[in-house]
Design an enzyme around this catalytic site. Sequence first.
Site, PDB file in Angstrom:
ATOM      1  N   ASP A 215      -7.870  -4.888  -0.604  1.00 30.67           N
ATOM      2  CA  ASP A 215      -8.315  -5.596  -1.800  1.00 30.67           C
ATOM      3  C   ASP A 215      -7.994  -7.092  -1.751  1.00 30.67           C
ATOM      4  OD1 ASP A 215      -9.344  -3.328  -3.255  1.00 30.67           O
ATOM      5  OD2 ASP A 215      -7.272  -2.688  -3.477  1.00 30.67           O
TER       6      ASP A 215
ATOM      7  N   HIS B 157       0.847  -1.186   0.000  1.00 30.88           N
ATOM      8  CA  HIS B 157       0.000   0.000   0.000  1.00 30.88           C
ATOM      9  C   HIS B 157       0.886   1.240   0.000  1.00 30.88           C
ATOM     10  CE1 HIS B 157      -2.948   3.000   1.438  1.00 30.88           C
ATOM     11  NE2 HIS B 157      -3.818   2.226   0.812  1.00 30.88           N
TER      12      HIS B 157
END
Length: 452
Positions: free
Chosen positions: A389, A330
């Site tokens: 996700d 991320h």
Amino acid sequence: MERNSEEYNRILDELTGYCTESGKIDQNLYVNYDVKRGLRDSTGKGVLTGLTEISDVIGYDVIDGERVPTDGRLYYQGYNVEDLERGFHGSKFGFEETMYLLLFGKLPNEQQFKRFVEMMECYRELPRKFTRDVILKAPSKNMMNVLQRCVLTLYSYDDNPDDISIENVLRQCMELIAQFPVIAAYGYQGYKHYFHDMSLVIHNPKPGLSTAENFLRLIRSDKKYTELEAQVLDICLVIHAEHGGGNNSTFTTHVVSSTGTDTYSAVASSLGSLKGPKHGGANLKVQQMFDDLKSHVKNWDDEAALEKYLTGLIDKNGFDHSGLIYGMGHAVYTNSDPRARILKGYAERLAQEKGRTKEFELYKKVEEISGRLLAARRRSGKPISANVDFYSGFVYTMLGIPIELFTPIFAIARIAGWSAHRIEELVNAGKIIRPAYKYVGTHKEYLPMEDR
């Protein structure tokens, strides 16, 4: 000249070559001029372009002037999202409380919450004949395009669409938040009917049900769902509702709102941003990656085989040859993504209910092996953790939600955040957002056509 004729295609190829050549920029110039590509500095950190009180995304602590990786934290209007999740535990209306918090900056009491839910139920109803004349009349294979087209069309159904007073914008935002799940569900039913010759099933939303409950009811022919299914989807909406002002779609909301344009245009722009596979479509990529993994690794307990497959992904020898393990890493979070931590727990519970614990264990193994491989390959010392996700697509699959609705669910949640940011932009009446681009071409002398 006929469209798609041999001559037409030849000329189009020629023009494409001109366009491609004209658009090329020497990549070294970005370094020479210290251009913050992607509005990020050389370390990948986002360039500061604004201030917000809506949410805070924390991926590291600063100790003695040094950035130290830490477990990620996400705050909505000052509240830790993990505290909110614990407070919502067992509820199916957590998303409704989250909407209220994001829009109004505080958590509601019982009376305020009751009034708010009643208002949202009123706003859920689409204009008369809108479903037939707009959603079903021009069906699309992509539900994000359905949402975008419907949002722009709703402008025409609004008696006061261009008024950007806070009262009017709040009313418009609340209507759109309430209507997004209905539009997405009806758009999907139309897609199934017109493109796959399946029965057209249109259920009306039911008063008294949460957003999560109604969405499951609208996409299922039998209208049935379990308590756990509704709770899990509700939490999915909560953790996707907001993620700071710098993510692409929310920044788009700020940029477009800063021009003074109407709410429908601003939201449609944000939808266009979220549709991109680099933003809202990442969970679909994770699912496709796992499908590919399962076709290559038959024994999910064979960690050596899993490591070989994942190494191949990093080396661009597998799946889509991108060099990425989707769902890992991320831009802000380091040790962990709080949304992934929350969702992982719900994924485990849902897997137990659905008899898919073996598949859940596969996800855990891939997460662990991927984090280790990526950290070793990058040699940066920065840990690589799963992002939201990684588990969301798996959860949606267990909920029986088709892949066509993965990104629309993201939009159904995130419009709450977009709305809060749009109002924040308008309340503070900032300047139009206009970053600079440096011209690096050459100036040329004009020549008449006969001399070219």
